[in-house]
Scaffold this motif. Structure first.
Motif, PDB file in Angstrom:
ATOM      1  N   GLY A  32       0.817  -1.205   0.000  1.00 40.68           N
ATOM      2  CA  GLY A  32       0.000   0.000   0.000  1.00 40.68           C
ATOM      3  C   GLY A  32       0.845   1.246   0.000  1.00 40.68           C
ATOM      4  O   GLY A  32       0.793   2.054  -0.921  1.00 40.68           O
ATOM      5  N   HIS A  33       1.658   1.420   1.042  1.00 34.69           N
ATOM      6  CA  HIS A  33       2.576   2.561   1.068  1.00 34.69           C
ATOM      7  C   HIS A  33       3.449   2.515  -0.179  1.00 34.69           C
ATOM      8  O   HIS A  33       3.646   3.516  -0.866  1.00 34.69           O
ATOM      9  CB  HIS A  33       3.409   2.531   2.339  1.00 34.69           C
ATOM     10  CG  HIS A  33       4.402   3.650   2.455  1.00 34.69           C
ATOM     11  ND1 HIS A  33       4.025   4.955   2.658  1.00 34.69           N
ATOM     12  CD2 HIS A  33       5.755   3.641   2.375  1.00 34.69           C
ATOM     13  CE1 HIS A  33       5.114   5.712   2.698  1.00 34.69           C
ATOM     14  NE2 HIS A  33       6.172   4.937   2.530  1.00 34.69           N
ATOM     15  N   LEU A  66       3.552   1.204   6.987  1.00 39.08           N
ATOM     16  CA  LEU A  66       2.144   0.827   6.978  1.00 39.08           C
ATOM     17  C   LEU A  66       1.381   1.747   7.929  1.00 39.08           C
ATOM     18  O   LEU A  66       0.259   2.167   7.650  1.00 39.08           O
ATOM     19  CB  LEU A  66       2.004  -0.637   7.413  1.00 39.08           C
ATOM     20  CG  LEU A  66       0.588  -1.192   7.487  1.00 39.08           C
ATOM     21  CD1 LEU A  66      -0.083  -1.202   6.123  1.00 39.08           C
ATOM     22  CD2 LEU A  66       0.592  -2.595   8.102  1.00 39.08           C
ATOM     23  N   SER A 124       0.756   7.450   0.440  1.00 35.66           N
ATOM     24  CA  SER A 124       0.536   6.081  -0.022  1.00 35.66           C
ATOM     25  C   SER A 124       0.469   6.005  -1.545  1.00 35.66           C
ATOM     26  O   SER A 124      -0.185   6.824  -2.190  1.00 35.66           O
ATOM     27  CB  SER A 124      -0.765   5.549   0.590  1.00 35.66           C
ATOM     28  OG  SER A 124      -1.040   4.245   0.136  1.00 35.66           O
ATOM     29  N   GLN A 167      -3.494  -0.190   1.058  1.00 27.63           N
ATOM     30  CA  GLN A 167      -2.928   0.054   2.381  1.00 27.63           C
ATOM     31  C   GLN A 167      -4.000  -0.008   3.457  1.00 27.63           C
ATOM     32  O   GLN A 167      -3.753  -0.504   4.563  1.00 27.63           O
ATOM     33  CB  GLN A 167      -2.205   1.400   2.420  1.00 27.63           C
ATOM     34  CG  GLN A 167      -1.430   1.616   3.724  1.00 27.63           C
ATOM     35  CD  GLN A 167      -0.474   2.785   3.644  1.00 27.63           C
ATOM     36  OE1 GLN A 167      -0.209   3.327   2.576  1.00 27.63           O
ATOM     37  NE2 GLN A 167       0.042   3.203   4.785  1.00 27.63           N
ATOM     38  N   SER A 218      -4.446  -3.570   4.224  1.00 31.59           N
ATOM     39  CA  SER A 218      -3.301  -4.088   4.989  1.00 31.59           C
ATOM     40  C   SER A 218      -3.363  -3.619   6.435  1.00 31.59           C
ATOM     41  O   SER A 218      -3.060  -4.386   7.356  1.00 31.59           O
ATOM     42  CB  SER A 218      -1.989  -3.632   4.339  1.00 31.59           C
ATOM     43  OG  SER A 218      -1.829  -4.177   3.042  1.00 31.59           O
ATOM     44  N   ARG A 219      -3.745  -2.361   6.642  1.00 37.23           N
ATOM     45  CA  ARG A 219      -3.848  -1.826   8.001  1.00 37.23           C
ATOM     46  C   ARG A 219      -4.931  -2.562   8.789  1.00 37.23           C
ATOM     47  O   ARG A 219      -4.754  -2.869   9.981  1.00 37.23           O
ATOM     48  CB  ARG A 219      -4.140  -0.325   7.948  1.00 37.23           C
ATOM     49  CG  ARG A 219      -2.948   0.525   7.551  1.00 37.23           C
ATOM     50  CD  ARG A 219      -3.372   1.936   7.161  1.00 37.23           C
ATOM     51  NE  ARG A 219      -3.958   2.689   8.251  1.00 37.23           N
ATOM     52  CZ  ARG A 219      -3.299   3.546   9.034  1.00 37.23           C
ATOM     53  NH1 ARG A 219      -1.991   3.737   8.834  1.00 37.23           N
ATOM     54  NH2 ARG A 219      -3.915   4.216   9.982  1.00 37.23           N
TER      55      ARG A 219
END
Length: 361
Positions: A143-144, A167, A181, A187, A190-191
């Motif tokens: 993501g980032h 992240l 990002s 992201q 993912s977080r």
């Protein structure tokens, strides 16, 4: 999936004890804007102490001597490091890789051994890469950047610790991480997964923080398939029901408090000496909403002599509690209805088998 960050709290110090693995934050990352519009930053650097001595991120090259000094304070030399995990390829995270030519390197989703031998990991396909099965796991958290990874350290004294790189920029970074990002949607996913896994998160540019409220609801609502969807909605019903109980208590307290009026010192109608009591309460404590109520006759508010202004204070306080309780009850009722509807008619997501993890040899 949109997600607001859960309740968190910073850790008291840089050490997260544990056995067989402990985590020491050697350098707390930072990022700050400068007057000319540029920014100054360096990444968090962490050391995982244990059977597989592992360094997570190396900071920028401008911090070379500081990194060496920090390792020395732990009794560690660069040659002792077995693994270096760089969460992504930005210069403030990989700037000192050349200090560790004898270590195995995980840089994003690439894994290499000394001498430049590259091996497949499955990270690009979404599979975990196990450095020490059941204890140290490199997880894909894109993501980032498109190839970000994080290291999950299981079983410390504070629970499972996620060394997350960027992240998470820092604790309570909502509204900030998005502008940095490459893929905010990925992201965010993912977080959400990270918050469902970790008890402690070490972010890329701030101090470590604990997740105070376990992210059970986050995990459940993120599960694929009919069961995961409906379980998540059912949990939202339970949480909303707790909110309804709180709203009911607020209403039960505020209505009598508002109608009966304050406890104060006043002069009774047939008396000559002031006494303490509730001059506006009628009968046997019945709720009086008639036009004769003191609520509709502000001239009677001076009946209370002490404390000064207590009638106005009582009206304002319990009116605010009544209003807040009413709004909370309405919102929670809507969520209960929405959650029940989701339990009964929830959508079914396509079930996908996750890739099998690969183990470091």
């Amino acid at each position: 999936m949109a997600l607001s960050q859960p309740w968190t709290a910073p850790l008291a110090g840089p050490l997260i004890p544990g056995s067989p693995y402990a985590v020491v934050v050697l350098q707390e990352g930072y990022s700050r804007g400068l007057p000319d519009g540029s920014s100054q930053a360096d990444g968090t650097v962490s050391l995982v102490l244990g059977p597989h001595l592992t360094l997570v991120d190396t900071g920028g090259p401008w911090g070379r001597e500081r990194l060496l000094a920090s390792l020395a304070r732990q009794g560690v030399s660069p040659g002792d490091i077995r693994h270096v995990v760089c969460t992504h390829g930005h210069s403030d995270h990989v700037g000192n890789l050349n200090l560790f030519p004898r270590a195995d390197l995980t840089v994003g989703t690439d894994f290499s051994q000394p001498g430049g031998r590259y091996l497949p990991t499955g990270l690009r396909q979404g599979a975990p890469f196990l450095l020490d099965a059941g204890r140290l796991e490199v997880l894909p958290t894109p993501g980032h950047t498109g190839h970000d990874v994080s290291l999950l350290v299981r079983g410390t004294a504070l629970g499972d610790v996620l060394l997350a790189g960027d992240l998470f920029e820092r604790e309570a970074d909502e509204g900030e991480w998005q502008r940095l990002s490459e893929a905010p949607g990925r992201q965010a996913e993912s977080r959400a997964r990270a918050l469902g896994l970790a008890d402690v998160i070490v972010p890329g540019h701030g101090p470590p923080f604990r997740i105070l409220v376990p992210a059970v609801h986050i995990q459940a609502t993120g599960q694929r398939g009919c069961c995961g969807n409906r379980c998540g909605m059912f949990l939202s019903v339970l949480f909303a029901a707790v909110g309804l109980l709180g709203a009911g208590y607020a209403l039960a307290v505020s209505v009598p408090g508002l109608v009966h009026g304050p406890l104060c010192k006043y002069l009774p109608a047939n008396g000559t000496l002031s006494e303490w009591g509730r001059p506006f309460q009628t009968g046997e404590g019945a709720l009086d909403f008639s036009e004769e109520s003191y609520l509709f006759d502000t001239r009677r508010w001076d009946t209370c002599q002490e404390p000064p202004g207590v009638t106005q204070f009582n009206v304002i306080l319990f009116s605010l509690i009544l209003g807040a309780g009413g709004v909370e009850a309405a919102l929670c009722f809507i969520q209960v209805f929405n959650g029940l509807l989701g339990c009964l008619c929830g959508t079914c997501n396509e079930e996908k088998t996750p890739p099998a993890p690969q183990t470091y040899n």
